[in-house]
Design an enzyme around this catalytic site. Structure first.
Site, PDB file in Angstrom:
ATOM      1  CD1 TRP A  13       2.048  12.255  63.810  1.00 36.13           C
ATOM      2  CD2 TRP A  13       1.675  10.061  64.516  1.00 36.13           C
ATOM      3  NE1 TRP A  13       1.067  12.199  64.629  1.00 36.13           N
ATOM      4  CE2 TRP A  13       0.817  10.790  65.094  1.00 36.13           C
ATOM      5  CE3 TRP A  13       1.747   8.630  65.192  1.00 36.13           C
ATOM      6  CZ2 TRP A  13      -0.219  10.409  66.128  1.00 36.13           C
ATOM      7  CZ3 TRP A  13       0.890   8.329  65.944  1.00 36.13           C
ATOM      8  CH2 TRP A  13      -0.209   9.355  66.381  1.00 36.13           C
ATOM      9  CD  GLU A 164       3.277  19.072  53.119  1.00 33.51           C
ATOM     10  OE1 GLU A 164       3.018  19.141  54.306  1.00 33.51           O
ATOM     11  OE2 GLU A 164       4.220  17.922  52.710  1.00 33.51           O
ATOM     12  N   GLY A 170       9.972  21.425  57.986  1.00 34.48           N
ATOM     13  CA  GLY A 170      10.907  21.117  58.786  1.00 34.48           C
ATOM     14  C   GLY A 170      12.052  22.184  58.918  1.00 34.48           C
ATOM     15  N   GLY A 229       3.826  18.219  60.144  1.00 41.66           N
ATOM     16  CA  GLY A 229       4.695  17.206  60.562  1.00 41.66           C
ATOM     17  C   GLY A 229       5.362  17.437  61.801  1.00 41.66           C
ATOM     18  N   GLY A 230       6.582  18.288  62.085  1.00 36.48           N
ATOM     19  CA  GLY A 230       7.085  18.178  63.617  1.00 36.48           C
ATOM     20  C   GLY A 230       6.132  18.397  64.627  1.00 36.48           C
TER      21      GLY A 230
HETATM   22  P1  PGA Z   1       6.931  20.352  58.893  1.00 37.53           P
HETATM   23  O1  PGA Z   1       6.547  18.792  58.012  1.00 37.53           O
HETATM   24  O2  PGA Z   1       5.578  20.371  59.638  1.00 37.53           O
HETATM   25  O3  PGA Z   1       7.792  19.588  59.906  1.00 37.53           O
HETATM   26  O4  PGA Z   1       7.440  21.230  58.468  1.00 37.53           O
HETATM   27  C1  PGA Z   1       5.072  19.184  56.997  1.00 37.53           C
HETATM   28  C2  PGA Z   1       5.266  18.014  56.459  1.00 37.53           C
HETATM   29  O5  PGA Z   1       6.323  17.581  55.758  1.00 37.53           O
HETATM   30  O6  PGA Z   1       4.015  17.311  55.880  1.00 37.53           O
END
Ligand code: PGA
Length: 246
Positions: A13, A164, A170, A229-230
């Site tokens: 989050w 990642e 993001g 994330g998002g």
């Molecule tokens: P994202 O972020 O899904 O918004 O790309 C993933 C993360 O940073 O763990």
């Protein structure tokens, strides 16, 4: 997926939302968790870990931190320790996220010390690795990830890896399925070579994972879940990704 490994869908989050929003989102995730094939984890901001863990007590959603200090206690203004996270009800902790590595100059050695602290506190570390766009364009992606694994993971490591790619976080951009599979295979090989149980450690993919691309990514060999994330900020999207895990 890796045969015999239960997928994990983890929500990061980051630094978003009020406590009321965090509680409501956690409750919405828990309400949709029945019958899923995947384990679920939510990682709220540190301030919200304890109340979210209270709200989720007895429910099928685990709670994690987003970072911890390498020391168990001490004069470290503004930091929180792994034992504090465990005491607040967390069972896991994200470590070495690229935003921590970039914003707080966390080296592999710092990440490694934090992993040691997390394990000592009984937390499952989720260790993030991944190349920048420049490194990928230079053909260095696998070498960078190999180095991060070699230097961020202590002897006796037991936990979760999250691949990642920094340029996918993001941005709405994701690597090709072939590129994800190649890096995950390399991570698997490194884990198997170094750790007992490396063949069964979860390797998550993270970086713009959404309901629309999750099924294809999660079906790849050695992709044992996602770090989201998002899309984890909307309970329905997070649950849709979890359903895509099978
Ligand atoms: P994202 O972020 O899904 O918004 O790309 C993933 C993360 O940073 O763990």
């Amino acid at each position: 997926m890796t045969p015999g490994v239960k997928p994990l869908i983890a929500g990061n989050w980051k630094m978003h939302g009020t406590l009321a929003e965090a509680r409501a989102r956690a409750e919405a995730v828990a309400a949709g968790a029945a019958g899923l094939q995947a384990d679920l984890l939510v990682c709220p901001p540190a301030l919200h870990v304890a109340p979210v863990a209270r709200a989720l007590r007895g429910l099928a959603v685990a709670v994690g931190g987003q970072d911890c200090h390498a020391a168990a206690k001490g004069a470290h203004t503004g930091d929180i320790s792994a034992p504090m996270l465990a005491d607040a009800g967390a069972t896991q902790v994200i470590l070495g996220h690229s935003e921590r590595r970039a914003d707080h100059a966390e080296s592999d050695a710092v990440v490694r010390a934090k992993v040691v602290a997390a394990l000592a506190a009984g937390l499952i570390p989720i260790v993030c690795v991944g190349e920048t766009e420049a490194e990928r364009l230079a053909g260095q992606a696998e070498a960078v990830v190999d180095r991060q694994l070699a230097e961020s993971l202590p002897e006796g490591f037991a936990g979760v890896i999250a691949y990642e790619p920094v340029w996918a976080i993001g941005t709405g951009r994701v690597p090709t399925e072939a590129d994800i599979a190649a890096i995950h295979a390399a991570i698997r090989a490194a884990l198997v070579a170094r750790f007992a149980g490396g063949g069964q450690m979860r390797i998550l993919y993270g970086g713009s994972m959404k309901p629309g691309n999750a099924a294809a990514i999660l079906a790849l060999p050695n992709v044992d879940g996602g770090l989201v994330g998002g899309a984890s900020l909307v309970a329905a999207d997070f649950l849709a990704i979890a359903r895509a895990a099978g």
